[in-house]
Design a protein around this motif. Sequence first.
Motif, PDB file in Angstrom:
ATOM      1  N   SER A 199     -20.673 -56.902  22.957  1.00 23.26           N
ATOM      2  CA  SER A 199     -20.403 -57.562  21.679  1.00 23.26           C
ATOM      3  C   SER A 199     -19.433 -56.778  20.807  1.00 23.26           C
ATOM      4  O   SER A 199     -18.872 -57.317  19.849  1.00 23.26           O
ATOM      5  N   GLY A 200     -19.250 -55.492  21.134  1.00 20.10           N
ATOM      6  CA  GLY A 200     -18.408 -54.649  20.290  1.00 20.10           C
ATOM      7  C   GLY A 200     -19.157 -54.055  19.106  1.00 20.10           C
ATOM      8  O   GLY A 200     -18.613 -53.264  18.344  1.00 20.10           O
ATOM      9  N   ARG A 201     -20.438 -54.448  18.938  1.00 20.70           N
ATOM     10  CA  ARG A 201     -21.232 -53.908  17.838  1.00 20.70           C
ATOM     11  C   ARG A 201     -21.782 -52.532  18.226  1.00 20.70           C
ATOM     12  O   ARG A 201     -21.760 -52.132  19.387  1.00 20.70           O
ATOM     13  N   VAL A 202     -22.296 -51.838  17.235  1.00 18.75           N
ATOM     14  CA  VAL A 202     -22.766 -50.474  17.448  1.00 18.75           C
ATOM     15  C   VAL A 202     -23.964 -50.462  18.391  1.00 18.75           C
ATOM     16  O   VAL A 202     -24.922 -51.221  18.205  1.00 18.75           O
ATOM     17  N   HIS A 203     -23.931 -49.598  19.390  1.00 18.91           N
ATOM     18  CA  HIS A 203     -25.070 -49.390  20.284  1.00 18.91           C
ATOM     19  C   HIS A 203     -26.148 -48.635  19.519  1.00 18.91           C
ATOM     20  O   HIS A 203     -25.865 -47.663  18.810  1.00 18.91           O
ATOM     21  N   THR A 204     -27.406 -49.079  19.657  1.00 14.16           N
ATOM     22  CA  THR A 204     -28.486 -48.481  18.879  1.00 14.16           C
ATOM     23  C   THR A 204     -28.609 -46.981  19.150  1.00 14.16           C
ATOM     24  O   THR A 204     -28.798 -46.183  18.227  1.00 14.16           O
ATOM     25  N   VAL A 230     -38.361 -46.274  18.641  1.00 11.51           N
ATOM     26  CA  VAL A 230     -38.331 -45.939  20.062  1.00 11.51           C
ATOM     27  C   VAL A 230     -36.984 -45.311  20.417  1.00 11.51           C
ATOM     28  O   VAL A 230     -36.914 -44.304  21.128  1.00 11.51           O
ATOM     29  N   PHE A 231     -35.899 -45.887  19.919  1.00 11.28           N
ATOM     30  CA  PHE A 231     -34.581 -45.304  20.147  1.00 11.28           C
ATOM     31  C   PHE A 231     -34.480 -43.916  19.505  1.00 11.28           C
ATOM     32  O   PHE A 231     -33.850 -43.013  20.039  1.00 11.28           O
ATOM     33  N   THR A 232     -35.112 -43.746  18.345  1.00 13.53           N
ATOM     34  CA  THR A 232     -35.071 -42.452  17.664  1.00 13.53           C
ATOM     35  C   THR A 232     -35.801 -41.389  18.480  1.00 13.53           C
ATOM     36  O   THR A 232     -35.310 -40.261  18.626  1.00 13.53           O
ATOM     37  N   TRP A 233     -36.975 -41.707  19.028  1.00  9.77           N
ATOM     38  CA  TRP A 233     -37.664 -40.766  19.914  1.00  9.77           C
ATOM     39  C   TRP A 233     -36.745 -40.323  21.043  1.00  9.77           C
ATOM     40  O   TRP A 233     -36.689 -39.158  21.396  1.00  9.77           O
ATOM     41  N   THR A 234     -36.030 -41.292  21.620  1.00 11.11           N
ATOM     42  CA  THR A 234     -35.279 -41.034  22.839  1.00 11.11           C
ATOM     43  C   THR A 234     -33.982 -40.273  22.578  1.00 11.11           C
ATOM     44  O   THR A 234     -33.654 -39.321  23.285  1.00 11.11           O
ATOM     45  N   TYR A 235     -33.230 -40.662  21.559  1.00 10.10           N
ATOM     46  CA  TYR A 235     -31.881 -40.142  21.359  1.00 10.10           C
ATOM     47  C   TYR A 235     -31.785 -39.052  20.290  1.00 10.10           C
ATOM     48  O   TYR A 235     -30.713 -38.532  20.034  1.00 10.10           O
ATOM     49  N   LEU A 236     -32.896 -38.697  19.668  1.00 10.51           N
ATOM     50  CA  LEU A 236     -32.905 -37.722  18.575  1.00 10.51           C
ATOM     51  C   LEU A 236     -32.154 -36.450  18.954  1.00 10.51           C
ATOM     52  O   LEU A 236     -32.474 -35.787  19.935  1.00 10.51           O
ATOM     53  N   GLN A 237     -31.167 -36.076  18.140  1.00 12.56           N
ATOM     54  CA  GLN A 237     -30.359 -34.886  18.397  1.00 12.56           C
ATOM     55  C   GLN A 237     -30.753 -33.700  17.519  1.00 12.56           C
ATOM     56  O   GLN A 237     -30.283 -32.582  17.720  1.00 12.56           O
ATOM     57  N   ALA A 238     -31.600 -33.917  16.552  1.00 14.80           N
ATOM     58  CA  ALA A 238     -32.040 -32.855  15.648  1.00 14.80           C
ATOM     59  C   ALA A 238     -33.477 -32.465  15.977  1.00 14.80           C
ATOM     60  O   ALA A 238     -34.176 -33.161  16.718  1.00 14.80           O
ATOM     61  N   LYS A 239     -33.918 -31.349  15.411  1.00 20.71           N
ATOM     62  CA  LYS A 239     -35.301 -30.889  15.610  1.00 20.71           C
ATOM     63  C   LYS A 239     -35.904 -30.585  14.237  1.00 20.71           C
ATOM     64  O   LYS A 239     -36.117 -29.429  13.879  1.00 20.71           O
ATOM     65  N   PRO A 240     -36.170 -31.639  13.457  1.00 19.66           N
ATOM     66  CA  PRO A 240     -36.634 -31.450  12.079  1.00 19.66           C
ATOM     67  C   PRO A 240     -38.038 -30.858  12.014  1.00 19.66           C
ATOM     68  O   PRO A 240     -38.878 -31.124  12.878  1.00 19.66           O
ATOM     69  N   HIS A 241     -38.284 -30.070  10.965  1.00 16.76           N
ATOM     70  CA  HIS A 241     -39.597 -29.447  10.780  1.00 16.76           C
ATOM     71  C   HIS A 241     -40.541 -30.331   9.974  1.00 16.76           C
ATOM     72  O   HIS A 241     -41.741 -30.054   9.931  1.00 16.76           O
TER      73      HIS A 241
END
Length: 357
Positions: A199-204, A230-241
């Motif tokens: 679609s050209g839209r942003v991938h989640t 669910v996407f946040t669990w999977t793709y999370l790039q940070a390690k927040p406290h």
Amino acid sequence: ELEVPPALPPSSYRLVEPGADGIMVAKAAELIRNAECPVLLVGHAVQCTRAGQKVKELAELMGCPILQTSGGTAFIEGVEDRTFPYLFSEVGDDIVAKSDVVVAIGTEIGEPLHYGRGHLWAKGKTDRKWIYVELDPEAIGQNRPIDVPLVGDLRTVVPQLSAALKATPRQEHPDLQRWIKEDKERLQALAQQDFKTDSGRVHTGQWVVEATRAMPKNAIHARDGGCTVVFTWTYLQAKPHDVVWNQNFGCLGTGLGYAIGASIADGGKRPVLLTTSDSSFLYHIGDLEVVQRFKLPMVIVVAVDNAWGLEVGVYKRTFGHGNSTEPGVHWSKNVRFDQIAKGLGCEGVYVDKGEDL
């Protein structure tokens, strides 16, 4: 006619002798010393009680990996690299399969953990022993038998366990450095994949990568949404406290209120990132006025698919696509959250390319 297995003794499914006295702590320490692959299973209460450093000391004495529950996704400062998600990573799956002693701290061992019995726990060393640090005696044995229940506040019981292990600390598990390396490579691969969409839209996944990669180390992370989480669990790039969200009951709409509450409780000192979806954000979108009025240091990233995302498939299966007069799960594509934000005194930005985020 039924082949009924022998009845379990009451001590395996309810608390018979409550307490975390010296005998029980010694029993737990002995299990940990003799284990091949002990693990810590850490839930949200560790963050809520600010007991992270106490759990860190125990993890180092055990030489073990830390498994996060999906409700307790805040990282403990100093042991971020040895912390892995339950589900959402092959490393976590491998750790569960190899574990022969599980020390569960600050978690209810509920449905998101498959009750400590099903799914991943049904593989590998299925006869593993369980040590459970839990304040509520009635929670012991609700969902699975517990070998060593340690009843009490984790802020006092965890140091008791550490004290019992101090004279005989374990060597680091031989696979720990490999697990750390492989999980780091997993996160890098997720961030570098091809995010093009038809679609050209942003991938989640891409917006989660970009948003969380930009998050400062001291930021508070608030979360909301269904698919979005669910996407946040999977793709999370940070390690927040510090992470705040409401996992139980499939609840939506708490994210903005949680983010505001966390920021005000923090005195507005640290930046706050709220990652949310359009459906959940709509619940209490008027609270943006509070963000503006208190001048809270907050960035809100809203994933827009103009639908009640997780419900779309259910709706189609139940009513048939386009064949129903029931209220729909899609809504107007003319809704513009950036314009709503401006109307409530906040800054609003519309992004339709992932690289622009």
